[in-house]
Scaffold this motif. Structure first.
Motif, PDB file in Angstrom:
ATOM      1  N   ARG A  96      -3.917   1.668   5.995  1.00  0.00           N
ATOM      2  CA  ARG A  96      -3.230   2.248   4.842  1.00  0.00           C
ATOM      3  C   ARG A  96      -4.108   2.224   3.590  1.00  0.00           C
ATOM      4  O   ARG A  96      -4.136   3.190   2.828  1.00  0.00           O
ATOM      5  CB  ARG A  96      -1.928   1.500   4.580  1.00  0.00           C
ATOM      6  CG  ARG A  96      -0.874   1.713   5.674  1.00  0.00           C
ATOM      7  CD  ARG A  96       0.424   1.005   5.335  1.00  0.00           C
ATOM      8  NE  ARG A  96       1.434   1.262   6.347  1.00  0.00           N
ATOM      9  CZ  ARG A  96       2.668   0.771   6.324  1.00  0.00           C
ATOM     10  NH1 ARG A  96       3.027  -0.040   5.323  1.00  0.00           N
ATOM     11  NH2 ARG A  96       3.535   1.051   7.272  1.00  0.00           N
ATOM     12  N   TRP A  97      -4.825   1.109   3.367  1.00  0.00           N
ATOM     13  CA  TRP A  97      -5.686   1.030   2.195  1.00  0.00           C
ATOM     14  C   TRP A  97      -6.859   2.000   2.302  1.00  0.00           C
ATOM     15  O   TRP A  97      -7.265   2.617   1.320  1.00  0.00           O
ATOM     16  CB  TRP A  97      -6.197  -0.396   2.005  1.00  0.00           C
ATOM     17  CG  TRP A  97      -5.184  -1.311   1.411  1.00  0.00           C
ATOM     18  CD1 TRP A  97      -4.436  -2.250   2.064  1.00  0.00           C
ATOM     19  CD2 TRP A  97      -4.773  -1.369   0.043  1.00  0.00           C
ATOM     20  NE1 TRP A  97      -3.591  -2.885   1.196  1.00  0.00           N
ATOM     21  CE2 TRP A  97      -3.782  -2.368  -0.069  1.00  0.00           C
ATOM     22  CE3 TRP A  97      -5.161  -0.672  -1.112  1.00  0.00           C
ATOM     23  CZ2 TRP A  97      -3.163  -2.688  -1.262  1.00  0.00           C
ATOM     24  CZ3 TRP A  97      -4.558  -0.996  -2.313  1.00  0.00           C
ATOM     25  CH2 TRP A  97      -3.569  -1.990  -2.384  1.00  0.00           C
ATOM     26  N   ARG A  98      -7.400   2.132   3.501  1.00  0.00           N
ATOM     27  CA  ARG A  98      -8.516   3.063   3.704  1.00  0.00           C
ATOM     28  C   ARG A  98      -8.062   4.509   3.491  1.00  0.00           C
ATOM     29  O   ARG A  98      -8.794   5.317   2.893  1.00  0.00           O
ATOM     30  CB  ARG A  98      -9.082   2.880   5.120  1.00  0.00           C
ATOM     31  CG  ARG A  98     -10.293   3.760   5.427  1.00  0.00           C
ATOM     32  CD  ARG A  98     -11.486   3.372   4.563  1.00  0.00           C
ATOM     33  NE  ARG A  98     -12.633   4.205   4.831  1.00  0.00           N
ATOM     34  CZ  ARG A  98     -13.525   3.970   5.808  1.00  0.00           C
ATOM     35  NH1 ARG A  98     -13.374   2.906   6.591  1.00  0.00           N
ATOM     36  NH2 ARG A  98     -14.554   4.763   5.970  1.00  0.00           N
ATOM     37  N   ILE A  99      -6.867   4.823   3.976  1.00  0.00           N
ATOM     38  CA  ILE A  99      -6.331   6.173   3.768  1.00  0.00           C
ATOM     39  C   ILE A  99      -6.127   6.440   2.279  1.00  0.00           C
ATOM     40  O   ILE A  99      -6.427   7.531   1.781  1.00  0.00           O
ATOM     41  CB  ILE A  99      -5.006   6.349   4.539  1.00  0.00           C
ATOM     42  CG1 ILE A  99      -5.257   6.331   6.046  1.00  0.00           C
ATOM     43  CG2 ILE A  99      -4.307   7.647   4.137  1.00  0.00           C
ATOM     44  CD1 ILE A  99      -3.992   6.373   6.881  1.00  0.00           C
ATOM     45  N   LEU A 100      -5.639   5.418   1.561  1.00  0.00           N
ATOM     46  CA  LEU A 100      -5.400   5.583   0.125  1.00  0.00           C
ATOM     47  C   LEU A 100      -6.691   5.893  -0.614  1.00  0.00           C
ATOM     48  O   LEU A 100      -6.762   6.861  -1.380  1.00  0.00           O
ATOM     49  CB  LEU A 100      -4.745   4.316  -0.436  1.00  0.00           C
ATOM     50  CG  LEU A 100      -4.636   4.230  -1.964  1.00  0.00           C
ATOM     51  CD1 LEU A 100      -3.765   5.365  -2.504  1.00  0.00           C
ATOM     52  CD2 LEU A 100      -4.089   2.879  -2.386  1.00  0.00           C
TER      53      LEU A 100
END
Length: 262
Positions: free
Chosen positions: A166-170
């Motif tokens: 999720r953080w990488r996608i953000l």
């Protein structure tokens, strides 16, 4: 027609420039609409003697700058959870955020005042910063979540299939596409916070932490103030925002025209 509209819009600024360079006697004799008989810097000198302009300018820059940066950051994080995370009750949350942007400041000032006293931030720039970050972020969250909800699910699913969390996608997918809109938000947050008056007036009672609009307002409460000094102070208070706007004008225009998906 466009020239007439431009002149109407610029008329207050031109009138401000006209009277800022007049002497007190010139203004009293010829009035506000007359051309100065001689351009004088006396009004600016008097203003700088009355007001600690560098201190007020620094306070305004610190408050508006931190609110712009952290307001945009909070908006991004909360909008990511609502617009893409699809948290339960997201519609209700957005309605609350929208309601928060419409609340009059007079309805908030009492709890904000006592809260600042209880936390020891009263008469410090942090009392205003900590108030305006969530207030500005409420609008930013509403705007960004609406934009994020239109992102193609296939783009996010492809990133997830590649192993992105999720953080990488953000930070690798969502943030690059939101960067133009975030730039616009930061410009708006800076200008809006710079021009705020009522809440800083209540929370910043000490002259050493006052912003430029508050310092300028103190001139109107003094018996011997000259209208030309007030015009000179207004011009000096307006110049930083004009410079800021012209510096980021290209960023603002790009942010308004670039689509959400490249």
């Amino acid at each position: 027609m466009a020239i007439i509209v431009a002149l109407v819009i610029l008329a207050p600024l031109l009138l401000l420039l006209l009277n800022a360079f007049k002497t007190s006697a010139d203004y009293s004799t010829n009035g506000p609409l007359a051309w100065p008989t001689a351009f004088s810097l006396q009004s600016f000198q008097d203003f700088l003697q009355i007001i600690d302009y560098p201190r007020a300018l620094w306070n305004s820059i610190v408050i508006a700058g931190l609110v712009a940066v952290f307001g945009a950051l909070v908006s991004l994080l909360s909008a990511y959870a609502i617009g893409i995370g699809r948290v339960r009750g997201s519609t209700t949350m957005l309605a609350i955020f929208l309601l928060a942007t419409m609340l009059p400041q007079e309805a908030l000032i009492y709890p904000l005042f006592y809260g600042a006293q209880a936390t020891g931030t009263y008469n410090t720039v942090w009392s205003v910063i900590l108030v305006f970050i969530p207030l500005q972020a409420a609008f930013g969250t509403y705007l960004l979540s609406s934009v994020m909800s239109t992102m193609p699910p296939s783009l996010l699913e492809a990133a997830a299939l590649d192993g992105a969390g999720r953080w990488r996608i953000l930070w690798s997918v969502v943030y690059p596409m939101m960067r133009p809109t975030l730039s616009v938000l930061m410009v708006f947050f800076f200008v809006w916070t710079w021009n705020e008056f009522f809440i800083p007036l209540v929370l910043l009672g000490d002259q050493s932490v006052q912003t430029l609009p508050i310092a300028l307002a103190t001139l109107q409460g003094q018996n011997n103030i000259n209208i030309t000094v007030l015009n000179a102070g207004s011009l000096l208070s307006l110049l930083p925002t004009l410079i800021f706007f012209f510096i980021f004008q290209r960023t603002l225009s790009r942010g308004l025209t670039v689509g959400s998906v490249k």
